[in-house]
Design an enzyme around this catalytic site. Structure first.
Site, mmCIF file in Angstrom:
data_model
loop_
_atom_site.group_PDB
_atom_site.id
_atom_site.type_symbol
_atom_site.label_atom_id
_atom_site.label_comp_id
_atom_site.label_asym_id
_atom_site.label_seq_id
_atom_site.Cartn_x
_atom_site.Cartn_y
_atom_site.Cartn_z
ATOM 1 N N THR A 125 6.506 -14.788 10.448
ATOM 2 C CA THR A 125 5.091 -14.544 10.760
ATOM 3 C C THR A 125 4.923 -13.768 12.062
ATOM 4 O O THR A 125 5.754 -13.889 12.977
ATOM 5 C CB THR A 125 4.353 -15.899 10.882
ATOM 6 O OG1 THR A 125 3.060 -15.677 11.424
ATOM 7 C CG2 THR A 125 5.085 -16.873 11.795
ATOM 8 N N ASP A 126 3.816 -13.042 12.157
ATOM 9 C CA ASP A 126 3.501 -12.348 13.414
ATOM 10 C C ASP A 126 3.148 -13.336 14.526
ATOM 11 O O ASP A 126 3.119 -12.964 15.703
ATOM 12 C CB ASP A 126 2.357 -11.344 13.214
ATOM 13 C CG ASP A 126 1.045 -11.974 12.752
ATOM 14 O OD1 ASP A 126 0.998 -13.207 12.520
ATOM 15 O OD2 ASP A 126 0.045 -11.232 12.620
ATOM 16 N N GLU A 127 2.916 -14.607 14.159
ATOM 17 C CA GLU A 127 2.509 -15.588 15.181
ATOM 18 C C GLU A 127 3.631 -15.884 16.174
ATOM 19 O O GLU A 127 3.379 -16.445 17.239
ATOM 20 C CB GLU A 127 2.001 -16.872 14.526
ATOM 21 C CG GLU A 127 0.780 -16.593 13.666
ATOM 22 C CD GLU A 127 0.009 -17.823 13.220
ATOM 23 O OE1 GLU A 127 0.024 -18.839 13.930
ATOM 24 O OE2 GLU A 127 -0.609 -17.744 12.144
ATOM 25 N N TYR A 151 3.693 -24.644 15.273
ATOM 26 C CA TYR A 151 4.053 -23.911 14.046
ATOM 27 C C TYR A 151 4.788 -22.616 14.403
ATOM 28 O O TYR A 151 5.886 -22.336 13.903
ATOM 29 C CB TYR A 151 2.797 -23.593 13.220
ATOM 30 C CG TYR A 151 3.006 -22.476 12.208
ATOM 31 C CD1 TYR A 151 3.857 -22.645 11.123
ATOM 32 C CD2 TYR A 151 2.359 -21.241 12.360
ATOM 33 C CE1 TYR A 151 4.063 -21.614 10.202
ATOM 34 C CE2 TYR A 151 2.559 -20.213 11.447
ATOM 35 C CZ TYR A 151 3.409 -20.401 10.371
ATOM 36 O OH TYR A 151 3.620 -19.382 9.472
ATOM 37 N N LYS A 155 8.719 -21.395 13.705
ATOM 38 C CA LYS A 155 9.088 -20.176 12.972
ATOM 39 C C LYS A 155 9.969 -19.275 13.857
ATOM 40 O O LYS A 155 10.939 -18.674 13.372
ATOM 41 C CB LYS A 155 7.833 -19.413 12.517
ATOM 42 C CG LYS A 155 7.006 -20.119 11.457
ATOM 43 C CD LYS A 155 7.735 -20.334 10.137
ATOM 44 C CE LYS A 155 7.917 -19.053 9.349
ATOM 45 N NZ LYS A 155 8.461 -19.349 7.983
#
Ligand code: NAD
Ligand code: TYD
Length: 338
Positions: A125-127, A151, A155
């Site tokens: 994810t870009d997060e 989260y 990741k």
């Protein structure tokens, strides 16, 4: 024919990917999924046929089951989507995120290594890059990791494990980092399906904080096309950003949903902001465009209209998800309890 193991294949992105692969008919697929609250076999209804698409109910933390599945089905490549995926849940309780996203990824990597898997695609994810200000340049693949939520931290940790297995053990692996997905079969805890179902059902639509946060929306079909390109053409050890070219302020999205569902603004309810709420995500996908030939084809306006129409046209799926009935689909089809 090449056989793929798709972890998390009963979730939102996984089930859309499995449907796409089944439609194209180029691969055999084994869906491997623990069927947590986010897994729903109704997402794959009509798709699991035992020949091109089969299903194994299992947890990626169970290395023996993963290994025997890889061996039994003669799996060539793994697409790893299984994860705890909701930021708000990670704020309430981070431990399951470490278990599945970090330790589960490690178990899957170990099993893949010992079974000689030829390709491992890790869906991230870009997060992991953290948050941006309004004027900041988009995230590139070399933007430093700076996760905000548990989260995103889990990741980022899983991404680093994948890279370490490429370097240390020479496994063949690629990482993709996408922006916010939307489309059919998304569990209504995420923004677009939650707001859509609440609007349809005339329930309050909870806006965190001032609602001026920005997300870059990627239609799930465009994402899945990018995943297959990364699987087939990505260079081992490399990371590819997949963005939607559709940065939108949350309040804009809510107003679009109200317009498309023919509801009025009285449903909007401002609520307390999420802790450490990332302000803006924006993603630079030039590497995927240049090296994979990937480009999203769906505009946000078309994609949102189609997505809302899908939820309106699938009241049974929506009511099963809302009521918890979807948990019984597995039990009735496989004659066992979850
Ligand atoms: P989802 O929550 O809809 O589905 C996750 C799936 O994984 C479910 O079917 C669940 O049953 C399964 N699962 C969870 N824990 C498991 C375990 N221990 N063993 C086996 N299966 C397990 O998630 P999604 O939105 O489809 O996301 C898929 C992947 O894409 C995730 O890795 C997520 O981090 C990533 N991602 C999602 C988005 C998005 O906007 N949805 C954006 C960026 C990245
Ligand atoms: P979400 O779908 O949870 O994705 P992420 O936080 O991973 O980007 O949320 C998208 C945006 O919508 C985010 O800025 C938080 C906001 N949001 C709300 O305002 N209300 C809600 O009820 C939810 C679920 C999200």
């Amino acid at each position: 024919m090449t056989t793929l193991l798709v972890t998390g294949g009963a979730g939102f992105i996984g089930s859309n990917l499995v449907r796409m692969i089944a439609h194209e008919g180029r691969y055999r697929v084994v869906v491997f999924d623990a069927l947590t609250y986010a897994g729903n076999l109704e997402n794959l209804d009509g798709c699991i046929n035992g020949s091109l698409v089969s299903f194994v109910h299992g947890n990626i933390l169970d290395r023996d089951l993963v290994r025997s599945t890889l061996e039994h089905h003669k799996v060539d490549s793994v697409i790893h989507l299984a994860a705890e995926s909701h930021v708000d849940r990670s704020i309430d309780s981070a431990a399951p995120f470490i278990e599945t996203n970090v330790r589960g990824t490690l178990e899957l990597l170990e099993a893949s290594r010992s079974c000689g898997i030829s390709r491992f695609l890790h869906v991230s994810t870009d997060e992991v890059y953290g948050t941006l200000g309004a004027e900041d340049a988009p995230f590139t693949e070399s933007t430093p990791l700076d996760p905000t939520s548990p989260y995103a931290a889990s990741k980022a940790a899983s991404d680093l494990l994948v890279t370490s297995f490429v370097r240390t053990h020479g496994i063949n692996a690629v990482i993709t980092r996408c922006s916010n997905n939307y489309g059919p079969f998304q569990f209504p805890e995420k923004f677009i399906p939650l707001m859509t179902l609440n609007a349809i059902e005339q329930r309050a639509m909870p806006i965190y904080g001032d609602g001026k946060q920005v997300r870059d929306w990627l239609h799930v079909d465009d994402h899945c096309r990018g995943l297959l390109l990364a699987l087939e053409a990505g260079t081992s050890g490399e990371i590819y950003n997949l963005g939607g070219f559709a940065e939108r302020v949350n309040m804009h999205v809510v107003h679009e949903i109200l317009r498309l569902t023919k509801r009025d603004e009285s449903l909007i309810e401002y609520v307390a902001d999420r802790k450490a709420h990332d302000r803006r995500y924006s993603i630079d996908s030039r590497k995927a465009q240049q090296e994979l030939g990937w480009m999203p084809s769906c505009t946000f306006e078309d994609g949102l209209r189609q997505t809302i129409a899908w939820y309106e046209d699938h009241p049974e799926w929506c009511s099963h998800v809302r009521s918890g009935e979807y948990r019984r689909f597995y039990e009735s089809h496989y004659n066992t309890s979850l």
